[in-house]
Design a protein around this motif. Structure first.
Motif, PDB file in Angstrom:
ATOM      1  N   ASP A 287       2.089  -4.911  -3.813  1.00  0.00           N
ATOM      2  CA  ASP A 287       0.695  -4.594  -2.798  1.00  0.00           C
ATOM      3  C   ASP A 287       1.658  -4.775  -1.020  1.00  0.00           C
ATOM      4  OD1 ASP A 287       1.668  -6.995  -2.884  1.00  0.00           O
ATOM      5  OD2 ASP A 287      -0.074  -8.219  -2.521  1.00  0.00           O
ATOM      6  N   GLN A 292       6.298  -0.179  -0.973  1.00  0.00           N
ATOM      7  CA  GLN A 292       5.530   1.172  -0.817  1.00  0.00           C
ATOM      8  C   GLN A 292       7.131   2.547  -0.668  1.00  0.00           C
ATOM      9  OE1 GLN A 292       2.038   0.920   0.578  1.00  0.00           O
ATOM     10  NE2 GLN A 292       2.012  -0.319   0.692  1.00  0.00           N
ATOM     11  N   THR A 304      -0.366   1.348  -5.041  1.00  0.00           N
ATOM     12  CA  THR A 304      -0.415   1.082  -3.743  1.00  0.00           C
ATOM     13  C   THR A 304      -2.014  -0.659  -4.101  1.00  0.00           C
ATOM     14  OG1 THR A 304       0.719   1.519  -2.164  1.00  0.00           O
ATOM     15  CG2 THR A 304      -1.380  -0.425  -1.536  1.00  0.00           C
ATOM     16  N   THR A 309      -3.120   0.965   4.077  1.00  0.00           N
ATOM     17  CA  THR A 309      -1.621   1.316   4.614  1.00  0.00           C
ATOM     18  C   THR A 309      -0.674   2.005   5.814  1.00  0.00           C
ATOM     19  OG1 THR A 309       0.389   1.506   3.212  1.00  0.00           O
ATOM     20  CG2 THR A 309      -0.903   3.601   3.118  1.00  0.00           C
ATOM     21  N   ASN A 320       2.907   7.635  -3.448  1.00  0.00           N
ATOM     22  CA  ASN A 320       2.228   6.462  -3.153  1.00  0.00           C
ATOM     23  C   ASN A 320       1.087   6.754  -3.246  1.00  0.00           C
ATOM     24  OD1 ASN A 320       1.424   3.820  -3.369  1.00  0.00           O
ATOM     25  ND2 ASN A 320       1.920   3.650  -0.940  1.00  0.00           N
TER      26      ASN A 320
END
Length: 374
Positions: A287, A292, A304, A309, A320
């Motif tokens: 998270d 990331q 994620t 994001t 991702n």
């Protein structure tokens, strides 16, 4: 400023371990150029031992000031930081104050400088999750709007800043995390014994990080997150290594939650060990915005565990996948990303962000557009 208009002293305000990592290239660039770097640590991450390891491994000087604010409510923490940073700036009057990212330390450092009529340079400007329930989103937006220099990591973030009509000068520099990872990843592979100490083989385990308040401070969200990751690990017959943040560990106890057997909670890792684990994992669940970015740079596929994001570039290039917290969605995202070839282009620059930032501050002009990463 010096007599010829160059930089004399740059103050850097930081307070968390990710900020130490991302500011390290700036501190070293100042040293190479003979610019005095006034380093102010707010103590937002309040484990002196862990912080010192990061300074040692990155070969950085000790902070000139450590305000030792520690963990408090957002308002009290930010207020105490603001007061402490302002006192330091009143004493030293640096040419510019640099802050990096979106923490309470960043907000306090930027506000203290702006109210002291000292130019603010925001490193990693323009990131947006468009989720105002995240304290970090409020911090980064406010900081951008009081900054004289906005050092955007990508063209995407430049676009967000332009649409908000911020008043400062926007310069696309790349992200200093690329500078750090390019400098230290080989050292981590050579020096770190993390894999042996964790008892895992390269490419045969998953890495989990979870610490955001919206995830770990809500018992239902935390339980769903753990269930989704553990179910995917069980279905793919791999173990998950979870370097657990003290905040998250305390919440497990408070909520009487147990960690599923597929997930092994371990103590937080230092910089080189975590970098080695990120590089060696088959897949990362996180998270964290920073993770990331880092996994994208290192070539590790990422899932994620959030619904928004501020690093959409990682998803655009295929590094991702945004999963949210529903266990079924987490399993599906894991299946999508597992085994994905790391053939994406890194969107965060070429490892020269710190030099571009110092060039801009020293000259007061934007670097040649041909030299700026896209």
């Amino acid at each position: 400023m010096t007599a010829d208009g160059g930089l004399s002293q740059v103050a850097i305000v930081l307070g968390t371990r990710p900020e130490i990592i991302k500011c390290a290239p700036l501190i070293k660039a100042c040293d190479r150029r003979g610019v005095d770097c006034l380093l102010v640590h707010t103590g937002q991450h309040y484990s002196d031992d862990l912080d010192q390891v990061f300074f040692d491994q990155l070969e950085l000087p000790a902070p000139d000031y450590n305000l030792e604010i520690g963990s408090r409510s957002h308002g009290e923490q930010t207020g105490r930081m603001l007061e402490g940073v302002e006192d330091v700036l009143d004493e030293h009057a640096p040419d510019v104050v640099l802050v990096q990212g979106d923490t309470n330390s960043v907000l306090a450092g930027a506000l203290a400088a702006a109210k002291s009529n000292i130019p603010v340079g925001h490193v990693e400007a323009g990131l947006r999750s468009f989720d105002r329930d995240m304290p970090e989103e409020v911090n980064r937006v406010v900081t951008d709007h009081v900054s004289e220099y906005l050092f955007a990591p990508t063209e995407e973030t430049r676009g967000y800043l332009e649409r908000e009509s911020v008043g400062g000068r926007i310069v696309v520099t790349g992200n200093t995390i690329v500078d750090s990872l390019y400098e230290y990843r080989e050292l981590a592979a050579e020096k770190s014994d993390a894999l042996a100490e964790l008892g895992v083989e390269e490419g045969e385990f998953y890495l989990l990080t979870a610490h955001r308040a919206e995830n770990v401070d809500d018992p239902d969200n935390f339980a769903r997150l753990l269930e989704g990751v553990s179910r995917f690990a069980r279905e793919t017959d791999r173990e998950v290594v979870y370097p657990i943040h003290p905040r998250a560990r305390s919440r497990l106890d408070e909520f009487d939650l147990s960690v599923p057997e597929e997930i092994r909670a371990v103590e937080p890792l230092d910089f080189l060990d975590f970098l080695r684990a990120e590089s060696a994992a088959a897949l990362a669940f996180t998270d964290s915005g920073g993770v990331q970015e880092e996994t994208c740079i290192l070539g590790t596929p990422c899932v994620t565990l959030r619904y928004s994001t501020e690093r959409p570039e990682t998803a655009y290039v295929g590094a991702n996948c945004l999963a949210g917290l529903d266990p079924d969605d987490v399993v599906e995202a894991g299946s999508t990303m597992l085994g994905k070839a790391a053939d994406w282009d890194v969107p965060f620059g070429d490892g020269r962000a710190a030099e571009r930032i110092l060039d801009t501050l020293a000259a007061g002009t934007e670097p040649d557009a041909a030299e700026v990463p896209t």
